[in-house]
Design an enzyme around this catalytic site. Structure first.
Site, short mmCIF file in Angstrom:
data_model
loop_
_atom_site.label_atom_id
_atom_site.label_comp_id
_atom_site.label_asym_id
_atom_site.label_seq_id
_atom_site.Cartn_x
_atom_site.Cartn_y
_atom_site.Cartn_z
N ASP A 185 57.27 -18.18 4.84
CA ASP A 185 56.44 -18.01 6.03
C ASP A 185 54.96 -17.95 5.63
OD1 ASP A 185 56.68 -16.98 9.09
OD2 ASP A 185 55.02 -15.95 8.09
N ASN A 193 45.00 -19.94 13.37
CA ASN A 193 44.95 -20.64 14.66
C ASN A 193 43.84 -20.11 15.55
OD1 ASN A 193 46.77 -22.77 14.80
ND2 ASN A 193 48.50 -21.47 15.30
N HIS A 198 43.96 -24.81 16.94
CA HIS A 198 45.33 -25.26 16.71
C HIS A 198 45.39 -26.53 15.87
CE1 HIS A 198 47.49 -22.28 19.09
NE2 HIS A 198 46.46 -22.31 19.93
N ASP A 202 47.60 -26.96 12.58
CA ASP A 202 48.51 -28.06 12.28
C ASP A 202 48.24 -28.64 10.89
OD1 ASP A 202 49.65 -27.74 14.75
OD2 ASP A 202 48.70 -29.50 15.65
N GLU A 228 55.61 -21.28 11.84
CA GLU A 228 55.12 -21.38 10.47
C GLU A 228 56.19 -20.98 9.45
OE1 GLU A 228 53.72 -17.30 12.05
OE2 GLU A 228 54.21 -19.29 12.82
#
Length: 307
Positions: A185, A193, A198, A202, A228
């Protein structure tokens, strides 16, 4: 009635026939290094006699030179991650592939539990064009159904299927361990973010998937299971080896700088790992790895926890 032949006579004849066959034949080891290829295979993929490259190195070389397999991609590295997420993950796979020289091949991959892969290809160029297009569309749809659209690695459906297969796989007499599973994770991903947007998030996800996947071996399976969070399945791997692999993943991620517009941004990840135990279900295994991940987060993140 003719008696059975001496294997010392038969094997050289078999090798000679394979080498001269118009059928393309190749053998890759568990590290995806070419160990045998007949003349037809070497001619199709532009290999010199005796040359034994890794599969990814060969594909990169041919892509850059415009040779071998037709690859309809502008980003070779993204294509490579996506393809390696599926390559060698099933005992048998059949698919079609186009060559730059105009030939159309029907390719099969047969994989042993130890990771060695036999590849056989037949030239099916004369088949009807409409049948060819239909099968290509089917293969593209299948590939899309197994791939995470954002990162290019295996998606949740595909990797959960592989988790079930790991639990159901029986040990062979020469095996001493059934394997282990890790859940990874990205640390403080929400903060990335929120601060950078965002699109930047990504980019971080794609960077993480690419970097982590570079440590995935032929027998392993790596995929995104949501947000994630990612999973790494390590068949026939003792926990000590799994810890060594994941330690190198964490070190690599610490050095990554995924955002060109913010070159100082670094990020880390946390990992929970557990070994497959007798009587485990896939749900048991996943839950235990997830609990180990939770302990790694509580312990300060940027670390590995074992249960």
């Amino acid at each position: 009635m003719t008696g059975s032949r001496n294997p010392e006579e038969v094997v050289p004849k078999l090798v000679s026939l394979q080498d001269d066959s118009l059928v393309l034949i190749a053998l890759y080891d568990q590290d995806d290094i070419l160990r045998y290829a007949n003349k037809s295979w070497r001619a199709a993929f532009h290999l010199a006699p005796g040359e034994e490259p890794g599969w990814s190195d060969l594909m990169r070389r041919n892509y850059n030179a415009g040779l071998g397999t037709v690859l309809t991609t502008r980003n070779f590295d993204e294509w490579l991650v996506s393809t390696q997420s599926r390559r060698g993950k099933a005992p048998f796979r059949a698919f079609e592939t186009d060559l730059v020289d105009g030939r159309w091949l029907w390719m099969t991959e047969t994989v042993q539990q130890n990771g060695w892969m036999l590849c056989i290809a037949n030239d099916i160029t004369p088949l009807r064009t409409d049948d060819r297009r239909l099968r290509q569309d089917r293969d593209l749809a299948l590939r899309a159904s197994q791939t995470d659209e954002l990162t290019g690695v295996a998606n949740r459906r595909f990797i959960m299927t592989k988790l079930e297969e790991l639990v159901d796989r029986e040990l062979t007499p020469d095996q001493t361990t059934r394997g282990c599973v890790a859940v990874l994770d990205i640390d403080h991903f929400k903060a990335i973010n929120d601060r950078y947007g965002h699109q930047a998030g990504d980019q971080v996800l794609r960077d993480f998937a690419r970097n982590a996947h570079s440590f995935v071996r032929r027998l392993d399976c790596f995929g995104r299971i949501g947000g994630e969070e990612f999973m790494l399945i390590l068949p026939e791997t003792p926990i000590e080896t799994g810890l060594d692999i994941l330690g190198r993943v964490l070190e690599h991620i610490r050095m990554a700088r995924p955002l060109p517009n913010w070159p100082d941004l670094a990020y880390t990840c946390s990992v929970g790992i557990t070994a497959l135990r007798s009587g485990d279900t896939a749900q048991d295994l996943f839950a235990r790895a997830d609990l180990a991940l939770y302990e790694a987060k509580l312990g300060g993140r940027n670390r590995i926890s074992v249960i």
